[in-house]
Design an enzyme around this catalytic site. Structure first.
Site: not given
Length: 203
Positions: A15, A20, A67, A69, A115
């Site tokens: 990531y 994001h 993460y 979410n 999210n």
């Protein structure tokens, strides 16, 4: 006053430098983030700003590693430990509705399908917290044809183009100025007008 600054992102090599993770990219580039001494705590990476930067009070930095979410789990762990109210928290996050590199400071508002914000609202039982939004722009799906479903998830989880990274990092001096003013402000609301929309110096 802002007592907890949270930079949202996803943990792991896959990531790194994704859209994001714009908040982590910024955090690692600005003065308060790059000079911080980080440790594993509150389900993420935690640091306390030196007293020389925040005389007479403690200000905490947090990069959740749950993460995106489940970001709220990390935020509520820190907020509960330090007995902080939602209005004392700043969430730094990527924003589709702003063009790449734009910085925007705001109070409360909708979640925009994010999210991470949804998770934080769930644990705090309110959306009334400060946000610093980092523009990543919406992708152009016109080439997919009218019947194709836009792959927003794929877009935000894909890596920045180098030109986009350059634009974001051109905002580091502005971001440093913002955080300096924020740490000195008794009432963060007084900064909203000035920092509501800060355009990058290059695009």
């Amino acid at each position: 006053m802002i007592d907890l600054i949270v930079f949202l992102g996803n943990y792991g090599k896959k990531y790194e430098n994704t859209r994001h993770n714009a908040a982590w990219v910024l955090c690692d580039s600005i003065e308060i983030g790059s000079n911080a001494v980080w440790q594993s705590k509150f389900k993420g990476q935690y640091a306390k700003l030196p007293s020389s930067m925040t005389p007479g009070r403690a200000v905490h930095l947090l990069k959740p590693e749950t993460y995106m979410n489940l970001s709220g789990e990390s935020v509520i762990a820190a907020a509960s430990f330090f007995r902080l109210k939602p209005e004392n928290i700043l969430i730094v996050h990527d924003e589709l509705e702003l063009k790449p590199g734009i910085l925007s400071f705001k109070w409360s508002g909708g979640l925009g399908g994010h999210n991470g914000l949804r998770s934080i609202k769930s644990v705090l039982n309110t959306a009334d917290f400060f946000r610093l939004r980092i523009g990543i722009g919406r992708p152009d799906f016109s080439s997919q044809g009218g019947d194709a479903s836009p792959d927003i998830s794929g877009y935000v989880l894909s890596r920045f183009a180098q030109s986009e990274l350059d634009v974001l990092k051109s905002q580091v001096p502005q971001a440093d100025s913002f955080f300096k003013e924020l740490l000195e402000a008794d009432e963060p609301q007084t900064l909203i007008k000035k920092w509501a929309k800060v355009l990058p110096s290059q695009s």
